[in-house]
Structures are given as structure tokens and as C-alpha cells.
Scaffold this active site. Structure first.
Site, PDB file in Angstrom:
ATOM      1  CE  LYS A 119      -3.874  -1.968   2.529  1.00  0.00           C
ATOM      2  NZ  LYS A 119      -5.205  -1.875   1.986  1.00  0.00           N
ATOM      3  CD  GLU A 203      -4.721   6.452   3.110  1.00  0.00           C
ATOM      4  OE1 GLU A 203      -3.712   6.287   2.402  1.00  0.00           O
ATOM      5  OE2 GLU A 203      -5.815   5.924   2.838  1.00  0.00           O
ATOM      6  CG  HIS A 238     -13.364   0.122   6.102  1.00  0.00           C
ATOM      7  ND1 HIS A 238     -13.840   1.340   5.723  1.00  0.00           N
ATOM      8  CD2 HIS A 238     -13.009   0.252   7.402  1.00  0.00           C
ATOM      9  CE1 HIS A 238     -13.766   2.186   6.721  1.00  0.00           C
ATOM     10  NE2 HIS A 238     -13.277   1.546   7.766  1.00  0.00           N
ATOM     11  CE  LYS A 240     -13.549  -3.553  -3.104  1.00  0.00           C
ATOM     12  NZ  LYS A 240     -12.467  -4.105  -3.939  1.00  0.00           N
TER      13      LYS A 240
HETATM   14  P1  ADP Z   1      -8.240  -3.318   1.864  1.00  0.00           P
HETATM   15  O1  ADP Z   1      -6.935  -3.640   1.225  1.00  0.00           O
HETATM   16  O2  ADP Z   1      -8.345  -3.830   3.254  1.00  0.00           O
HETATM   17  O3  ADP Z   1      -9.426  -3.666   1.015  1.00  0.00           O
HETATM   18  P2  ADP Z   1      -8.369  -0.542   1.007  1.00  0.00           P
HETATM   19  O4  ADP Z   1      -7.214   0.355   1.141  1.00  0.00           O
HETATM   20  O5  ADP Z   1      -8.683  -1.082  -0.348  1.00  0.00           O
HETATM   21  O6  ADP Z   1      -8.240  -1.737   2.043  1.00  0.00           O
HETATM   22  O7  ADP Z   1      -9.660   0.204   1.540  1.00  0.00           O
HETATM   23  C1  ADP Z   1     -10.898  -0.454   1.708  1.00  0.00           C
HETATM   24  C2  ADP Z   1     -11.971   0.561   1.975  1.00  0.00           C
HETATM   25  O8  ADP Z   1     -11.670   1.336   3.140  1.00  0.00           O
HETATM   26  C3  ADP Z   1     -12.156   1.605   0.890  1.00  0.00           C
HETATM   27  O9  ADP Z   1     -12.966   1.165  -0.148  1.00  0.00           O
HETATM   28  C4  ADP Z   1     -12.814   2.735   1.669  1.00  0.00           C
HETATM   29  O10 ADP Z   1     -14.178   2.487   1.898  1.00  0.00           O
HETATM   30  C5  ADP Z   1     -12.086   2.674   2.975  1.00  0.00           C
HETATM   31  N1  ADP Z   1     -10.917   3.573   2.966  1.00  0.00           N
HETATM   32  C6  ADP Z   1      -9.625   3.245   2.744  1.00  0.00           C
HETATM   33  N2  ADP Z   1      -8.830   4.327   2.833  1.00  0.00           N
HETATM   34  C7  ADP Z   1      -9.630   5.387   3.103  1.00  0.00           C
HETATM   35  C8  ADP Z   1      -9.421   6.784   3.295  1.00  0.00           C
HETATM   36  N3  ADP Z   1      -8.206   7.329   3.274  1.00  0.00           N
HETATM   37  N4  ADP Z   1     -10.498   7.564   3.541  1.00  0.00           N
HETATM   38  C9  ADP Z   1     -11.737   7.037   3.589  1.00  0.00           C
HETATM   39  N5  ADP Z   1     -12.007   5.736   3.425  1.00  0.00           N
HETATM   40  C10 ADP Z   1     -10.971   4.905   3.180  1.00  0.00           C
END
Ligand code: ADP
Length: 459
Positions: A119, A203, A238, A240
Site C-alpha cells: 500500500k 493518511e 470497509h 465490499k
Molecule cells: P483493503 O486492502 O483492506 O481492502 P483498502 O485500502 O482497499 O483496504 O480500503 C478499503 C476501503 O476502506 C475503501 O474502499 C474505503 O471504503 C475505505 N478507505 C480506505 N482508505 C480510506 C481513506 N483514506 N479515507 C476514507 N475511506 C478509506
């Protein structure tokens, strides 16, 4: 060019079956692996051969036993390994060891995976090619002081994330400075426990964004195309729950810009095989890269339905060395990819919405699914007599619906999920129907906070 005769799938459940099917259609023999706990699971009977692995290991560890899987593959004369999603799919060591053993890993090589699967590193790649990212640190934060400094600089709310996190786990939102230290320490110990690495980064937390991701696929010669976007904003914690394509919230200009940015990132590392570039989109339509998943995803079905392109077969073909513009693949240019209509995927799980979505286990007594025109069902455990164990993911069946417009696809999805009858075990089917019938969903306008902000969906 290397023609695959035998492919091993280092995975289980629905995605293993999905890959066996793609191989069978390509005339490739399939090899399954299974844990002690999966001895009676249906998926292994769908392969031409299946072998027990991780005899003395736990249910998850069995699918992570790199050495044993590679040894087995070599013994059985396997040409290639498909990792599916989860387990070893994003493990650079595994990809590297496959390469060293002369087995093709169906995915990117370990160098690309290392650059894009992480990431923090992938955000650096995005920045280098001028793709907007969420403001954040470029290195894991080592102390509460670092966290405080960043939050002070960019303002609250902020998000703490485990660098090795995935599946929506290992994330914490911090809205006030006084909570930061506690949250930082718990995030760290949680990450260590869940992922074995306690690297945390921080972040800016974007409020009420939409999650839009772009499917890409590349061959071994530097050609890469995108297969348009998916809207995956309907999430619980978080993770889907429902995904669809195309998105209803983007203008044509925004859609083109986001897909072009995804290609910029993929091209930056000469990306090959299937991958997904994920973005968050704010209320003004600005998009920010969040992460790259260098593998096939659960929701690839909707992209396949609207494009008519079999993503898993394409993965296998490019791993064999076929070019995107070869007759076997037929993607000579971006213009060859023309999505038609809309598709929606619903993840029906064996979880009890009335009990905070706790996984339910036990025997399914009655199982009837709702197929029919425009419906695609991907599952592994949905049949009478099936025993749902507590060891693995609670995904029961992916119900994907395709229609000429969004509402047509939505109504088909509702019809199919309503037809689904599962006795003996609880599912989230009624909850899914509530989401599909919600006025905001009907407009395709849900943001990532939709489920938590609408508790009536549980009724
Ligand atoms: P993972 O690898 O666990 O799936 P992600 O980085 O893809 O994690 O994030 C999954 C979800 O978390 C995103 O779709 C969003 O809903 C939420 N999310 C992640 N980062 C942020 C952020 N900086 N601000 C708001 N929501 C976030």
C-alpha cells in the site's frame, strides 16, 4: 510461449472452481489442493486431481504452505499455479519461488507485485506518474509522535492503516487528537496479530467517498488495456458487499480520466496479468488512488458480464505468453473493449445480520438457487447436505445479474436473491434485498458510508 498442460490452483472454494472451469474450457488439466478441513468440500471434486496438503497444519496455514505446494506441483508435473485471491495471491515470496522452480505463476512477477501490492510503495509509483493519491506518509510511522505530526499537518479525521492489511481489516479512523495515541498502539498490535507485520501508516480520511476501481490486464510484451470501472461503494466495515459496473456517478470525462490514470500506474511497472487499481472519489468527482490489487478479484464477474471477456482465461493465456492482440485473446486495442449494459454482483454470505453479521455454521438442509436469464451464480458450498465450517470466508454464493440498464440488472438481482432458499443456516439474503431496493441504491448513488448510515437496512 509455454503451453500449459496442467495447472494447480492454490486456493479453495468458489474461486478455485471458477479457475478449474476456465482451465477446462481451454483444455488444461486441473490440480486441486485441499486442507484436512476441506476433505469433504465440493471444490476439490471439480478438479481432475486433488491432493491433501498441510496435514499437520491448521485450516488456513495449509493453504499458505509455500514449500509443500511447490514440491507437490513439481512432483505432479504442473506447468503453472493460479493463486486466486487471498491466501498466497499477493505473496511475493511465493511468486518468486514459483519462478525459481520453473513453474509459471499466473499473475505479475514478484518485482511488479512487490512494487504495486504494497500500500505504501504503490502510492509512490502513482505519485511518480502524476496520479493523485490521498495525502499520507511515505514510510511506516514509527512513533505516536510521527502520527501526531502528520495529523496536525493535514487535519482530522485521519486513517491508520496496516501496511500489510487487506479485506477491509487493519484500519482505524481517528477523529480527535486525544484518541490518536491509543488508536495507534492498538492498530499496531492488531496488525502484528493479524498480518505478522506491525507497520502502520497514516493518511487523510476522506469522508463519504465512493470506491471506484479499474480492471486492467497486460501481456508479457508491455501491452496493457483497461476493462473499465466498477463501483464498489456498498461496503460494510470497509468490506465490499455489492459491486456494479458501469458506475452511475461519473461523467464521461471523469470515467476517462480515472481509467487513463489506472493505465498510467500499470504502465509504470510494465504490469502484466490481471490487476485492479482502486480509487476513492470525493463529492466533487476528484479521484485519488488508494491501492492496487495484483490479482483476480471477487467482483471480476461483473466486468466479464458487460465486456464478454473471460478474465480468468485471459490471465491463463497471457501467462502462457499470448499477446493481447493474438487471435486467442483478441484485444488488439482499447477500442475492442465495449461494455454493454449493466451488471451487479451481490455477495450472499452465511452471516446473520440480526446478530451483527456473525458467521453461522452447520449443515444446509435445503438449497434452491434462483438462476434464469441474465443471472450468473458462482459458489462452492450451496447445496443440500453442504456443511459450512467456521474456518474460512463466509461467502456462500455470488449472485451476478446483467441487464440492459441499471434498473433492469437490479430487478434481476432482486428476483434471483428472492428465489434463493437456504434452510439450516442463516444468510444475509434479506439484507441484500433491502439494499437493492433502497432508493439511494436505485439511483446508484451510495457512498462507502451507506450501510452504516442506514440501519433500517437490517429490518
Ligand atoms: P483493503 O486492502 O483492506 O481492502 P483498502 O485500502 O482497499 O483496504 O480500503 C478499503 C476501503 O476502506 C475503501 O474502499 C474505503 O471504503 C475505505 N478507505 C480506505 N482508505 C480510506 C481513506 N483514506 N479515507 C476514507 N475511506 C478509506
Amino acid at each position: 510461449m509455454r503451453n500449459f498442460k496442467r495447472v494447480l490452483v492454490a486456493n479453495r472454494g468458489e474461486i478455485a472452481i471458477r479457475i478449474f472451469r476456465a482451465c477446462a474450457e481451454l483444455g488444461i488439466r486441473t490440480v486441486a489442493i485441499y486442507s484436512n478441513e476441506d476433505k469433504c468440500s465440493l471444490f476439490r471434486t471439480k478438479a481432475d486431481e486433488s491432493y491433501l496438503i498441510g496435514k499437520n497444519q491448521g485450516p488456513i496455514e495449509a493453504y499458505l504452505s509455500i514449500e509443500e505446494i511447490i514440491d507437490l506441483a513439481l512432483k505432479k508435473g504442473v506447468d503453472a499455479i493460479h493463486p486466486g485471491y487471498g491466501f498466497l495471491a499477493e505473496n511475493t515470496e511465493f511468486a518468486k519461488k514459483c519462478e525459481e522452480a520453473g513453474i509459471e505463476f499466473i499473475g505479475p512477477n514478484h518485482i511488479m507485485m512487490d512494487k504495486l501490492g504494497d500500500k505504501i510503495k504503490s502510492k509512490i509509483v502513482a505519485k511518480e506518474v502524476g496520479v493523485p493519491t490521498i495525502p499520507g506518509v511515505e514510510k511506516p510511522i514509527k512513533s505516536e509522535q510521527d502520527a501526531k505530526e502528520f495529523a496536525g499537518f493535514c487535519g482530522y479525521p485521519v486513517m491508520l492503516k496496516a501496511a500489510a492489511g487487506g479485506g477491509g481489516r487493519g484500519m482505524r479512523i481517528v477523529t480527535r487528537e486525544e484518541d490518536l495515541i491509543n488508536e495507534f498502539n492498538s492498530a499496531r498490535s492488531e496488525a502484528k496479530k493479524a498480518f505478522g507485520i506491525d507497520d502502520i501508516f497514516i493518511e487523510k480520511y476522506l469522508e463519504k467517498p465512493k470506491h471506484i476501481e479499474v480492471q486492467v490486464i497486460g501481456d508479457k510484451y508491455g501491452n496493457v488495456v483497461h476493462l473499465h470501472e466498477r463501483d464498489c461503494s456498498i461496503q460494510r466495515r470497509h468490506q465490499k458487499v455489492i459491486e456494479f459496473t458501469p458506475s452511475l456517478c461519473l461523467t464521461d470525462e471523469q470515467r476517462t480520466a480515472i481509467c487513463e490514470d489506472a493505465l498510467k500506474i500499470a504502465r509504470a511497472v510494465n504490469y502484466r496479468n490481471a490487476g485492479t487499481i482502486e480509487f476513492l472519489v470525493d463529492a466533487h468527482g476528484n479521484h485519488y488512488f488508494i491501492e492496487m490489487n495484483p490479482r483476480i478479484q471477487v467482483e471480476h464477474t461483473v466486468t466479464e458480464m458487460v465486456t464478454g471477456i473471460d478474465l480468468v482465461q485471459t490471465q491463463i493465456l497471457v501467462a502462457q505468453g499470448y499477446r493481447l492482440d493474438s487471435p486467442e485473446i483478441g484485444l488488439a486495442s482499447q477500442e475492442d473493449i465495449k461494455p454493454r449494459g449493466y451488471a451487479i454482483q451481490c455477495r450472499v454470505t452465511t452471516e446473520d445480520p440480526a446478530n451483527n453479521f456473525a458467521p453461522d455454521t452447520g449443515r444446509i438442509d435445503v438449497y434452491r438457487s434462483g438462476s434464469g436469464f441474465g443471472i450468473r451464480l458462482d459458489g462452492a458450498e450451496g447445496f443440500a447436505g453442504s456443511v459450512i465450517s467456521p474456518y474460512y470466508d463466509s461467502l456462500l454464493v455470488k449472485v451476478s445479474a446483467q441487464g440492459r440498464d441499471f434498473d433492469d440488472a437490479r430487478r434481476k438481482a432482486v428476483r434471483s436473491v428472492k428465489e434463493l432458499t437456504v434452510n439450516g443456516i442463516k444468510t444475509n439474503a434479506a439484507f441484500i434485498i433491502n439494499v437493492l431496493n433502497h432508493e439511494i441504491f436505485k439511483k446508484g448513488d451510495c457512498d462507502t458510508g451507506f450501510i452504516s448510515n442506514n440501519p433500517e437496512l437490517l429490518n
